[in-house]
Design a protein around this motif. Structure first.
Motif, PDB file in Angstrom:
ATOM      1  N   SER A  93       0.585  -0.710   0.047  1.00  0.00           N
ATOM      2  CA  SER A  93       0.005  -0.564  -0.475  1.00  0.00           C
ATOM      3  C   SER A  93       0.843   0.928  -0.032  1.00  0.00           C
ATOM      4  CB  SER A  93      -1.050   0.095   1.468  1.00  0.00           C
ATOM      5  OG  SER A  93      -0.012  -0.453   2.078  1.00  0.00           O
ATOM      6  N   PRO A  94       0.297   2.517  -0.290  1.00  0.00           N
ATOM      7  CA  PRO A  94       1.051   3.954  -0.617  1.00  0.00           C
ATOM      8  C   PRO A  94       1.372   4.157   0.756  1.00  0.00           C
ATOM      9  CG  PRO A  94      -1.394   4.574  -0.697  1.00  0.00           C
ATOM     10  CD  PRO A  94      -0.375   2.527  -0.998  1.00  0.00           C
ATOM     11  N   LEU A  95       1.481   4.537   1.381  1.00  0.00           N
ATOM     12  CA  LEU A  95       2.342   5.208   2.216  1.00  0.00           C
ATOM     13  C   LEU A  95       1.455   6.509   2.939  1.00  0.00           C
ATOM     14  CD1 LEU A  95       6.362   7.132   2.148  1.00  0.00           C
ATOM     15  CD2 LEU A  95       5.534   4.615   2.543  1.00  0.00           C
ATOM     16  N   PRO A  96       1.472   6.722   4.470  1.00  0.00           N
ATOM     17  CA  PRO A  96       0.251   6.671   4.527  1.00  0.00           C
ATOM     18  C   PRO A  96       0.097   8.546   4.087  1.00  0.00           C
ATOM     19  CG  PRO A  96       1.822   6.030   6.830  1.00  0.00           C
ATOM     20  CD  PRO A  96       2.375   6.190   5.617  1.00  0.00           C
ATOM     21  N   VAL A 128       4.121  13.157  -2.379  1.00  0.00           N
ATOM     22  CA  VAL A 128       4.001  13.465  -0.801  1.00  0.00           C
ATOM     23  C   VAL A 128       3.366  12.291  -0.230  1.00  0.00           C
ATOM     24  CG1 VAL A 128       4.751  15.856  -1.036  1.00  0.00           C
ATOM     25  CG2 VAL A 128       2.024  15.006  -1.433  1.00  0.00           C
ATOM     26  N   ALA A 129       3.699  13.257   1.161  1.00  0.00           N
ATOM     27  CA  ALA A 129       2.705  11.357   2.208  1.00  0.00           C
ATOM     28  C   ALA A 129       3.275  11.792   3.684  1.00  0.00           C
ATOM     29  CB  ALA A 129       3.352  10.326   2.097  1.00  0.00           C
ATOM     30  N   ASP A 130       2.608  11.159   4.443  1.00  0.00           N
ATOM     31  CA  ASP A 130       2.747  11.650   5.714  1.00  0.00           C
ATOM     32  C   ASP A 130       2.004  12.708   6.950  1.00  0.00           C
ATOM     33  OD1 ASP A 130       2.091  10.079   8.219  1.00  0.00           O
ATOM     34  OD2 ASP A 130       4.911   9.714   8.017  1.00  0.00           O
ATOM     35  N   LEU A 149      12.918   4.001 -10.238  1.00  0.00           N
ATOM     36  CA  LEU A 149      14.065   4.944 -10.046  1.00  0.00           C
ATOM     37  C   LEU A 149      13.337   5.661  -9.108  1.00  0.00           C
ATOM     38  CD1 LEU A 149      16.986   5.075  -9.723  1.00  0.00           C
ATOM     39  CD2 LEU A 149      17.266   6.799 -11.418  1.00  0.00           C
ATOM     40  N   ARG A 150      14.047   6.199  -7.832  1.00  0.00           N
ATOM     41  CA  ARG A 150      12.495   6.751  -7.288  1.00  0.00           C
ATOM     42  C   ARG A 150      14.024   7.418  -5.818  1.00  0.00           C
ATOM     43  NH1 ARG A 150       8.217   4.151  -4.209  1.00  0.00           N
ATOM     44  NH2 ARG A 150       8.212   6.159  -2.839  1.00  0.00           N
ATOM     45  N   LEU A 151      13.778   8.829  -5.943  1.00  0.00           N
ATOM     46  CA  LEU A 151      14.542   9.603  -4.621  1.00  0.00           C
ATOM     47  C   LEU A 151      13.656  10.243  -3.393  1.00  0.00           C
ATOM     48  CD1 LEU A 151      17.164  10.490  -3.275  1.00  0.00           C
ATOM     49  CD2 LEU A 151      16.817  12.935  -4.398  1.00  0.00           C
ATOM     50  N   ASP A 152      13.799   9.696  -2.044  1.00  0.00           N
ATOM     51  CA  ASP A 152      12.672   9.680  -0.861  1.00  0.00           C
ATOM     52  C   ASP A 152      13.396  10.434  -0.622  1.00  0.00           C
ATOM     53  OD1 ASP A 152      10.304   7.789  -1.519  1.00  0.00           O
ATOM     54  OD2 ASP A 152      12.242   5.942  -1.098  1.00  0.00           O
ATOM     55  N   ALA A 153      13.175  11.683   0.156  1.00  0.00           N
ATOM     56  CA  ALA A 153      13.178  12.859   0.926  1.00  0.00           C
ATOM     57  C   ALA A 153      12.867  12.486   1.807  1.00  0.00           C
ATOM     58  CB  ALA A 153      14.160  13.805  -0.166  1.00  0.00           C
ATOM     59  N   PHE A 154      13.049  12.916   3.263  1.00  0.00           N
ATOM     60  CA  PHE A 154      12.372  12.868   4.376  1.00  0.00           C
ATOM     61  C   PHE A 154      12.838  13.221   5.959  1.00  0.00           C
ATOM     62  CE2 PHE A 154      14.730   8.856   4.586  1.00  0.00           C
ATOM     63  CZ  PHE A 154      15.184   8.727   5.976  1.00  0.00           C
ATOM     64  N   ASP A 155      11.414  14.620   6.347  1.00  0.00           N
ATOM     65  CA  ASP A 155      12.668  15.133   7.339  1.00  0.00           C
ATOM     66  C   ASP A 155      12.302  14.195   8.647  1.00  0.00           C
ATOM     67  OD1 ASP A 155      12.746  17.052   9.570  1.00  0.00           O
ATOM     68  OD2 ASP A 155      10.799  17.835   9.398  1.00  0.00           O
ATOM     69  N   GLY A 156      13.186  12.817   9.158  1.00  0.00           N
ATOM     70  CA  GLY A 156      13.107  12.017   9.638  1.00  0.00           C
ATOM     71  C   GLY A 156      14.414  11.671  10.431  1.00  0.00           C
ATOM     72  N   HIS A 157      15.483  12.867  10.815  1.00  0.00           N
ATOM     73  CA  HIS A 157      16.845  12.575  10.832  1.00  0.00           C
ATOM     74  C   HIS A 157      16.870  11.964  12.389  1.00  0.00           C
ATOM     75  CE1 HIS A 157      16.105  17.316  11.079  1.00  0.00           C
ATOM     76  NE2 HIS A 157      17.351  16.838  11.899  1.00  0.00           N
ATOM     77  N   LEU A 158      15.716  12.735  13.662  1.00  0.00           N
ATOM     78  CA  LEU A 158      16.290  12.075  14.308  1.00  0.00           C
ATOM     79  C   LEU A 158      15.340  11.336  14.939  1.00  0.00           C
ATOM     80  CD1 LEU A 158      15.994  15.913  15.953  1.00  0.00           C
ATOM     81  CD2 LEU A 158      18.073  14.621  15.361  1.00  0.00           C
ATOM     82  N   ASP A 159      13.999  10.522  13.741  1.00  0.00           N
ATOM     83  CA  ASP A 159      13.157   9.380  14.455  1.00  0.00           C
ATOM     84  C   ASP A 159      13.592   8.373  13.443  1.00  0.00           C
ATOM     85  OD1 ASP A 159      11.879  10.720  16.762  1.00  0.00           O
ATOM     86  OD2 ASP A 159      11.291  12.084  15.481  1.00  0.00           O
ATOM     87  N   ASP A 194       6.097   5.058  10.577  1.00  0.00           N
ATOM     88  CA  ASP A 194       5.480   6.570  10.618  1.00  0.00           C
ATOM     89  C   ASP A 194       6.037   7.411  12.011  1.00  0.00           C
ATOM     90  OD1 ASP A 194       3.818   5.980  12.897  1.00  0.00           O
ATOM     91  OD2 ASP A 194       2.352   5.519  11.758  1.00  0.00           O
ATOM     92  N   ARG A 195       5.231   8.721  11.569  1.00  0.00           N
ATOM     93  CA  ARG A 195       5.496   9.977  12.386  1.00  0.00           C
ATOM     94  C   ARG A 195       5.807   9.532  14.549  1.00  0.00           C
ATOM     95  NH1 ARG A 195       4.617  14.703  11.146  1.00  0.00           N
ATOM     96  NH2 ARG A 195       4.752  14.431   9.198  1.00  0.00           N
ATOM     97  N   THR A 196       4.568   8.171  14.073  1.00  0.00           N
ATOM     98  CA  THR A 196       4.182   7.924  15.379  1.00  0.00           C
ATOM     99  C   THR A 196       5.173   6.942  16.164  1.00  0.00           C
ATOM    100  OG1 THR A 196       2.573   6.754  15.200  1.00  0.00           O
ATOM    101  CG2 THR A 196       1.995   8.876  15.466  1.00  0.00           C
ATOM    102  N   GLY A 197       6.312   6.205  15.100  1.00  0.00           N
ATOM    103  CA  GLY A 197       7.280   5.511  15.068  1.00  0.00           C
ATOM    104  C   GLY A 197       6.419   4.774  15.184  1.00  0.00           C
TER     105      GLY A 197
END
Length: 239
Positions: A93-96, A128-130, A149-159, A194-197
């Motif tokens: 399934s796709p991301l949230p 875009v997701a989550d 070919l895909r490039l994912d970038a995410f604001d998740g360097h702390l989790d 996901d962002r809730t862990g």
């Protein structure tokens, strides 16, 4: 008290005290010889400072390997090398809350800048997701070659954001622009955290060779039919 003091003075006259030792030669010898010892103290000091530095670094900048559990944490990614991954079942399934968007629209809803690799050019599709409660999305995906070919970038360097399960060898430390990166040279199972862990197993799929790195506080994963050198060159071309 005066009598006690007088008696002590008389007793002192009967005591034989040795001459004060000449410590000059001993001190000079100590100063001349413990170069190795001083270096040893410097080594211990350097080791202690290095351990403290690693402890203070955020998870996005420090790679922590756990030989017992087989977990490798790096730049928002949790890689499990402890056992062979099971074959993904069903259609992932796709991301949230994943949805398509233009580059300009995606940028308005992200808390970090979208950087496009010069080696690949403009993406064929953007996802875009989550999103959070304020409507800011956590992940942006740039798709190329019909999605192969895909490039994912995410604001998740702390989790942790992505959870990978890899059986056996295949994880290699490399560099992107002089900074640490991880290269996974073969297929592996990928699930989203996901962002809730929460690990979203329903999104699991069999991912191709992948390069993972971090730049300017943003974590990236480049996945597709690329060699290690091609992936590193593509990563280094982010603009």
């Amino acid at each position: 008290m005066a009598d006690l003091e007088s008696e002590l003075r008389d007793l002192a006259a009967w005591l034989e005290t040795p001459e004060a030792p000449d410590v000059t030669a001993r001190v000079r010898a100590r100063l001349a010889t413990p170069v190795r010892r001083r270096r040893r103290w410097r080594w211990w000091l350097a080791a202690a400072l290095a351990a403290l530095l690693v402890a203070l670094l955020p998870p996005g900048r420090a790679a922590i390997a756990d030989a017992v559990t087989g977990l490798l944490r790096f730049s928002g990614i949790v890689i499990d090398t402890g056992s062979a991954p099971p074959a993904p079942t069903g259609v992932p399934s796709p991301l949230p809350a994943q949805r398509p968007a233009t580059l300009a629209e995606a940028q308005r809803h992200l808390r970090f800048p979208i950087r496009v690799p010069v080696e690949l050019g403009d993406p064929e599709q953007v996802l875009v997701a989550d999103p959070d409660g304020a409507g800011a999305y956590r992940v942006v995906t740039l798709l190329y070659r019909g999605g192969a070919l895909r490039l994912d970038a995410f604001d998740g360097h702390l989790d942790p954001v992505f959870h990978k399960q890899i059986g056996g060898p295949g994880v290699e430390w490399v560099e992107v622009d002089g900074d640490f990166a991880v290269w996974i040279g073969g297929p592996h199972e990928l699930a989203y955290v996901d962002r809730t862990g929460t690990v979203r197993v329903e999104t699991a799929r069999l991912a191709a060779a992948t390069l993972i790195w971090e730049d300017a506080g943003v974590s990236y994963r480049l996945e597709g039919d690329l060699t290690r050198d091609e992936a590193i060159r593509t990563a280094a071309s982010l603009d």
